[in-house]
Write a protein that holds these residues in place. Structure first.
Motif, short mmCIF file in Angstrom:
data_model
loop_
_atom_site.label_atom_id
_atom_site.label_comp_id
_atom_site.label_asym_id
_atom_site.label_seq_id
_atom_site.Cartn_x
_atom_site.Cartn_y
_atom_site.Cartn_z
N ASN A 91 5.15 -5.58 7.39
CA ASN A 91 6.40 -5.37 6.67
C ASN A 91 6.45 -6.30 5.45
OD1 ASN A 91 8.97 -4.81 5.84
ND2 ASN A 91 10.00 -5.63 7.66
N ALA A 92 6.48 -5.69 4.27
CA ALA A 92 6.57 -6.48 3.03
C ALA A 92 7.97 -6.43 2.44
CB ALA A 92 5.55 -5.96 2.02
N GLU A 121 1.50 -13.38 2.32
CA GLU A 121 2.21 -13.81 1.11
C GLU A 121 1.80 -13.02 -0.13
OE1 GLU A 121 2.99 -17.92 -1.44
OE2 GLU A 121 1.80 -17.95 0.40
N GLN A 122 0.52 -12.64 -0.21
CA GLN A 122 0.08 -11.95 -1.42
C GLN A 122 0.69 -10.56 -1.57
OE1 GLN A 122 -4.13 -11.48 0.60
NE2 GLN A 122 -4.10 -10.24 -1.27
N TYR A 123 1.26 -10.01 -0.48
CA TYR A 123 1.91 -8.70 -0.54
C TYR A 123 3.42 -8.77 -0.25
CZ TYR A 123 -2.87 -6.96 -0.33
OH TYR A 123 -4.20 -6.71 -0.60
N ALA A 130 6.48 3.15 -1.58
CA ALA A 130 6.79 3.39 -0.17
C ALA A 130 5.89 2.56 0.74
CB ALA A 130 6.65 4.86 0.15
N GLY A 131 4.66 2.35 0.29
CA GLY A 131 3.75 1.58 1.12
C GLY A 131 2.39 1.46 0.48
N LEU A 132 1.60 0.56 1.03
CA LEU A 132 0.23 0.35 0.58
C LEU A 132 -0.69 0.49 1.77
CD1 LEU A 132 -1.95 -0.61 -1.45
CD2 LEU A 132 -1.31 -2.98 -0.84
N ILE A 171 4.33 -1.88 4.52
CA ILE A 171 5.57 -1.18 4.18
C ILE A 171 6.16 -1.78 2.91
CG2 ILE A 171 7.87 -0.55 4.97
CD1 ILE A 171 6.81 -0.82 7.84
N GLY A 172 6.44 -0.89 1.93
CA GLY A 172 6.97 -1.34 0.66
C GLY A 172 8.47 -1.18 0.54
N ASN A 173 9.01 -1.66 -0.58
CA ASN A 173 10.46 -1.66 -0.79
C ASN A 173 11.07 -0.27 -0.84
OD1 ASN A 173 10.59 -4.51 -0.94
ND2 ASN A 173 9.95 -4.47 -3.10
#
Length: 205
Positions: A91-92, A121-123, A130-132, A171-173
């Protein structure tokens, strides 16, 4: 001869045979026929020794060229099954519990779930989409492709230095939810289906 008709002198009229006009006509027709046959035979020999009938070649050239037609379908694309893919869910975002909820859903869909945690931390808070999807070399046409059917619009990236076969779903913002199961299954079916390739089919004139 007796009677009133007498032949006098030393020359007698000679009877000439009738001209055989029918025979001459027949011979003329036969001669013309023979010449015609010989001429036709000569043309055929010329065609044989010059590589075929040029007129036929020209006619074939005037026909439409080969038309594309679907050839026999090749073997289906070999992709791993969800049960052969191990996914780490990270989870980012700032929303708590999102990684565990997503991991549980992936597990229901047959995926193996590895680590469930916050993104490194790097992500962390640095994934705007939506995600990487992150995986080792060679996973882009395998595990990452399969995982990509579960989250439309996710970026896929390969880390050449990475070891092992596990892949990450970060998971992205902009993440809202995974793709609907029916849509994900349909996308996976399309990827696994045989692909048709065009092949030339000759047209008859």
């Amino acid at each position: 001869m007796g009677g009133q008709y007498k032949i006098t002198g030393d020359k007698y009229p000679r009877m000439r045979p009738a001209r055989r006009r029918g025979r001459l006509a027949f011979l003329g027709v036969a001669g013309v026929t023979v010449l015609g046959v010989l001429g036709w035979g000569t043309l055929q020999l010329v065609d044989v020794f010059t590589g075929g009938d040029k007129a036929s070649a020209a006619g074939a050239a005037g026909c439409a060229g080969p038309s594309p037609k679907a050839s026999a379908a090749p073997a289906a694309v070999k992709l791993p099954k969800p049960g052969q893919v191990t996914v780490n869910v990270l989870n980012a975002t700032t929303r708590g519990g999102l990684a565990q909820k997503t991991a549980d859903e992936l597990k229901k869909r047959g995926f193996r779930v590895g680590e469930v945690s916050n993104a490194p931390e790097q992500y962390d808070k640095k994934v705007d989409g939506a995600g990487l999807l992150l995986g080792p070399a060679g996973s882009q046409k395998g595990a990452l492709t399969v995982l990509g059917t579960q989250l439309g619009g996710a970026e896929q990236r390969v880390d050449a230095a990475r070891k092992g076969a596990e892949v990450d779903l970060i998971i992205g913002n902009a993440f809202k939810a995974l793709a609907k199961p029916a849509d994900a299954d349909a996308a996976l079916t399309r990827l696994s289906a045989p692909r048709q390739t065009p092949a030339a089919e000759k047209k008859s004139c």
